[in-house]
Design a protein around this motif. Structure first.
Motif, PDB file in Angstrom:
ATOM      1  N   LEU A 294      29.672  49.329  23.699  1.00  0.00           N
ATOM      2  CA  LEU A 294      30.090  48.719  24.962  1.00  0.00           C
ATOM      3  C   LEU A 294      28.884  48.069  25.614  1.00  0.00           C
ATOM      4  O   LEU A 294      27.890  48.739  25.924  1.00  0.00           O
ATOM      5  N   ASN A 295      28.959  46.761  25.827  1.00  0.00           N
ATOM      6  CA  ASN A 295      27.864  45.997  26.423  1.00  0.00           C
ATOM      7  C   ASN A 295      28.337  45.431  27.751  1.00  0.00           C
ATOM      8  O   ASN A 295      29.206  44.548  27.778  1.00  0.00           O
ATOM      9  N   LEU A 296      27.797  45.936  28.841  1.00  0.00           N
ATOM     10  CA  LEU A 296      28.159  45.460  30.180  1.00  0.00           C
ATOM     11  C   LEU A 296      27.097  44.516  30.701  1.00  0.00           C
ATOM     12  O   LEU A 296      25.896  44.706  30.451  1.00  0.00           O
ATOM     13  N   ILE A 297      27.544  43.497  31.438  1.00  0.00           N
ATOM     14  CA  ILE A 297      26.640  42.519  32.026  1.00  0.00           C
ATOM     15  C   ILE A 297      26.146  43.058  33.358  1.00  0.00           C
ATOM     16  O   ILE A 297      26.941  43.396  34.240  1.00  0.00           O
ATOM     17  N   ALA A 298      24.836  43.154  33.496  1.00  0.00           N
ATOM     18  CA  ALA A 298      24.250  43.738  34.707  1.00  0.00           C
ATOM     19  C   ALA A 298      24.243  42.725  35.853  1.00  0.00           C
ATOM     20  O   ALA A 298      24.270  41.510  35.650  1.00  0.00           O
ATOM     21  N   ASP A 299      24.203  43.262  37.073  1.00  0.00           N
ATOM     22  CA  ASP A 299      24.023  42.483  38.307  1.00  0.00           C
ATOM     23  C   ASP A 299      25.119  41.451  38.526  1.00  0.00           C
ATOM     24  O   ASP A 299      24.884  40.351  39.035  1.00  0.00           O
ATOM     25  N   LEU A 300      26.341  41.785  38.156  1.00  0.00           N
ATOM     26  CA  LEU A 300      27.455  40.896  38.472  1.00  0.00           C
ATOM     27  C   LEU A 300      27.967  41.197  39.874  1.00  0.00           C
ATOM     28  O   LEU A 300      28.121  42.357  40.252  1.00  0.00           O
ATOM     29  N   PRO A 301      28.260  40.174  40.690  1.00  0.00           N
ATOM     30  CA  PRO A 301      28.826  40.437  42.023  1.00  0.00           C
ATOM     31  C   PRO A 301      30.243  40.957  41.906  1.00  0.00           C
ATOM     32  O   PRO A 301      30.941  40.651  40.940  1.00  0.00           O
ATOM     33  N   PRO A 302      30.674  41.745  42.873  1.00  0.00           N
ATOM     34  CA  PRO A 302      32.080  42.234  42.852  1.00  0.00           C
ATOM     35  C   PRO A 302      33.064  41.080  42.891  1.00  0.00           C
ATOM     36  O   PRO A 302      32.848  40.073  43.564  1.00  0.00           O
ATOM     37  N   GLN A 303      34.154  41.214  42.163  1.00  0.00           N
ATOM     38  CA  GLN A 303      35.161  40.167  42.094  1.00  0.00           C
ATOM     39  C   GLN A 303      36.332  40.505  43.007  1.00  0.00           C
ATOM     40  O   GLN A 303      36.774  41.647  43.061  1.00  0.00           O
ATOM     41  N   GLN A 304      36.812  39.501  43.712  1.00  0.00           N
ATOM     42  CA  GLN A 304      37.915  39.692  44.641  1.00  0.00           C
ATOM     43  C   GLN A 304      39.245  39.729  43.890  1.00  0.00           C
ATOM     44  O   GLN A 304      39.400  39.095  42.847  1.00  0.00           O
ATOM     45  N   PRO A 305      40.225  40.481  44.418  1.00  0.00           N
ATOM     46  CA  PRO A 305      41.542  40.519  43.770  1.00  0.00           C
ATOM     47  C   PRO A 305      42.162  39.128  43.689  1.00  0.00           C
ATOM     48  O   PRO A 305      42.060  38.322  44.618  1.00  0.00           O
ATOM     49  N   GLN A 306      42.805  38.857  42.586  1.00  0.00           N
ATOM     50  CA  GLN A 306      43.472  37.582  42.366  1.00  0.00           C
ATOM     51  C   GLN A 306      44.988  37.801  42.402  1.00  0.00           C
ATOM     52  O   GLN A 306      45.558  38.351  41.466  1.00  0.00           O
ATOM     53  N   PRO A 307      45.649  37.426  43.504  1.00  0.00           N
ATOM     54  CA  PRO A 307      47.091  37.678  43.587  1.00  0.00           C
ATOM     55  C   PRO A 307      47.872  36.782  42.642  1.00  0.00           C
ATOM     56  O   PRO A 307      47.498  35.632  42.390  1.00  0.00           O
ATOM     57  N   GLY A 308      48.972  37.332  42.129  1.00  0.00           N
ATOM     58  CA  GLY A 308      49.870  36.560  41.283  1.00  0.00           C
ATOM     59  C   GLY A 308      51.068  36.063  42.074  1.00  0.00           C
ATOM     60  O   GLY A 308      51.064  36.064  43.315  1.00  0.00           O
ATOM     61  N   LEU A 309      52.110  35.643  41.376  1.00  0.00           N
ATOM     62  CA  LEU A 309      53.314  35.142  42.027  1.00  0.00           C
ATOM     63  C   LEU A 309      54.095  36.288  42.649  1.00  0.00           C
ATOM     64  O   LEU A 309      54.297  37.329  42.027  1.00  0.00           O
ATOM     65  N   GLU A 310      54.546  36.092  43.889  1.00  0.00           N
ATOM     66  CA  GLU A 310      55.362  37.094  44.557  1.00  0.00           C
ATOM     67  C   GLU A 310      56.826  36.856  44.226  1.00  0.00           C
ATOM     68  O   GLU A 310      57.313  35.727  44.257  1.00  0.00           O
ATOM     69  N   SER A 311      57.518  37.925  43.888  1.00  0.00           N
ATOM     70  CA  SER A 311      58.971  37.839  43.675  1.00  0.00           C
ATOM     71  C   SER A 311      59.670  38.456  44.880  1.00  0.00           C
ATOM     72  O   SER A 311      59.386  39.584  45.256  1.00  0.00           O
ATOM     73  N   GLN A 312      60.547  37.676  45.499  1.00  0.00           N
ATOM     74  CA  GLN A 312      61.286  38.119  46.685  1.00  0.00           C
ATOM     75  C   GLN A 312      62.773  38.028  46.371  1.00  0.00           C
ATOM     76  O   GLN A 312      63.326  36.942  46.196  1.00  0.00           O
ATOM     77  N   ARG A 313      63.418  39.180  46.308  1.00  0.00           N
ATOM     78  CA  ARG A 313      64.819  39.236  45.925  1.00  0.00           C
ATOM     79  C   ARG A 313      65.712  39.023  47.142  1.00  0.00           C
ATOM     80  O   ARG A 313      65.362  39.441  48.244  1.00  0.00           O
ATOM     81  N   PRO A 314      66.873  38.411  46.957  1.00  0.00           N
ATOM     82  CA  PRO A 314      67.793  38.211  48.087  1.00  0.00           C
ATOM     83  C   PRO A 314      68.442  39.534  48.505  1.00  0.00           C
ATOM     84  O   PRO A 314      68.336  40.550  47.815  1.00  0.00           O
TER      85      PRO A 314
END
Length: 373
Positions: A294-314
């Motif tokens: 396992l090779n991790l990249i050091a000193d990466l900034p935190p990543q913000q959540p990426q929202p997907g498509l919202e499903s809204q039912r009738p």
């Protein structure tokens, strides 16, 4: 009037001593308070911690078996056929498995005035370290064989040609999920309207929840391609989901004493039902190479959540009916119909691009009750 209730519970998972467990130990306090602020009006609140012990399958996952084909010679004569398979066994030990806990607080009001009773409760619950499934890569070596000779009437002679590498995947239960939920619940019971001998019961709830998976996400989908991958990308998390639900249930209960009969009708409505997936990161933070490192990249900034498509039912309605009849012999007979209108609308989910039918199928039946004295 004032009521108080307090308690504490101690959990020791697979004890090694009185206060030490192989998979952790925990104290779970709880406190409930009730105060009558006016005649028939009670204010109540509560706080508590609940600990859930892992199941045996989570503490001790089963072995995983991989059958790797190193040679396959399928001759027309069955006596001349030969298959060489190397079986590798992975024992997914889970020494870091722990209990998970839920912390819940609530506050509410209970009313009992003139034959009417009602209560409203607002709550918030946080669950930390709940179990999820993490798909992990595994790198296995096995011999590949070459054909040396193919004598007639018996299996061929073979020799090791090379040591090959196979990258597979297996599922491991891990304490990776945090669950946040909050909402309001309502219950209202109205006294019977004597003219039609009918009483009403209303329940409703608004719920909002969010689930986050904090484990590393290994993109093992690439191992199922036609070409073995040189590496498997690693992401910050497997993502999560947030959802909302607003629902009410109105029940009409009619009593007919002359016929020893009770009729109840239920109208359930889902007013709001939404959900939205999201990913914690869309850029790899490392990789697993063909040696299994396992090779991790050091000193990466935190990543913000990426929202997907919202499903809204009738809005969705569901109607159930039930008739209960009591016979003189002490037998009670009930007939029920669920989803009486057979309403099962289709909903197209833009996130999954699939259609699903809502509401259960039309279902009806009868029940017989008898009490032995």
């Amino acid at each position: 009037n004032f009521l108080a209730q307090a308690g504490v519970r101690f959990d020791n998972i697979q004890p090694r001593g009185v206060f030490d467990g192989a998979f952790g130990s925990a104290l779970s306090p709880r406190l409930n308070l009730t105060l009558e602020i006016l005649d028939g009006i009670w204010l109540r609140g509560g706080y508590g911690v609940t600990v859930k012990s892992p199941t045996l399958s989570q503490l001790f996952p089963d072995r995983k078996y991989f059958d790797l084909v190193g040679f396959n010679y399928f001759a027309p004569n069955p006596a001349e056929r030969l298959v060489m398979i190397t079986t590798r066994v992975v024992e997914p030990k889970n020494p870091n498995a722990r209990y998970f806990s839920a912390t819940k607080s609530e506050i509410g009001v209970d009313l009992s005035i003139g034959g009417m009773s009602a209560n409203v409760v607002a709550f918030r619950e946080n669950t930390a370290g709940a179990f999820g499934i993490n798909r992990l890569p595994v790198v296995l070596t096995y011999p590949r064989f070459r054909l040396v000779s193919a004598p007639a009437g018996r299996p061929p002679e073979i020799a090791v040609a090379a040591i090959d590498t196979f990258i597979g995947a297996y599922d491991m239960p891990v304490n990776s999920r945090d669950i946040f939920s909050e909402g309001i619940e309502l219950t209202l019971d109205l006294p019977e309207w004597s003219v039609v001998r009918t009483s009403l019961n209303l329940t409703g709830a608004y719920l909002r929840s969010r689930v986050i998976d904090n484990s590393l996400f290994f993109n093992t989908d690439v191992i199922f391609g036609t070409t073995p991958p040189n590496r498997i990308d690693v992401f910050q998390s497997g993502g999560g989901r947030e959802s909302q639900l607003l629902t009410t249930s109105l029940r009409f209960i009619t009593r007919i004493p002359e016929l020893s009969m009770v009729i109840s009708l239920l109208a359930q409505t889902i007013w709001i039902e939404t959900d939205r997936p999201f990913n914690r990161g869309n850029q790899p933070i490392g990789f697993v190479d063909r040696q299994g490192n396992l090779n991790l990249i050091a000193d990466l900034p935190p990543q913000q959540p990426q929202p997907g498509l919202e499903s809204q039912r009738p809005i969705l309605w569901l109607f159930n009916a039930r008739l209960t009849k009591e016979l003189p012999s002490g037998i009670r007979f009930a007939f029920f119909v669920n989803n009486a209108l057979a309403d099962r609308p289709l909903f197209f989910n833009p996130a999954t691009r699939q259609s699903t039918q809502r509401n259960p199928t039309l279902f009806f039946g009868a029940e017989v009750f008898y009490s032995f004295q």
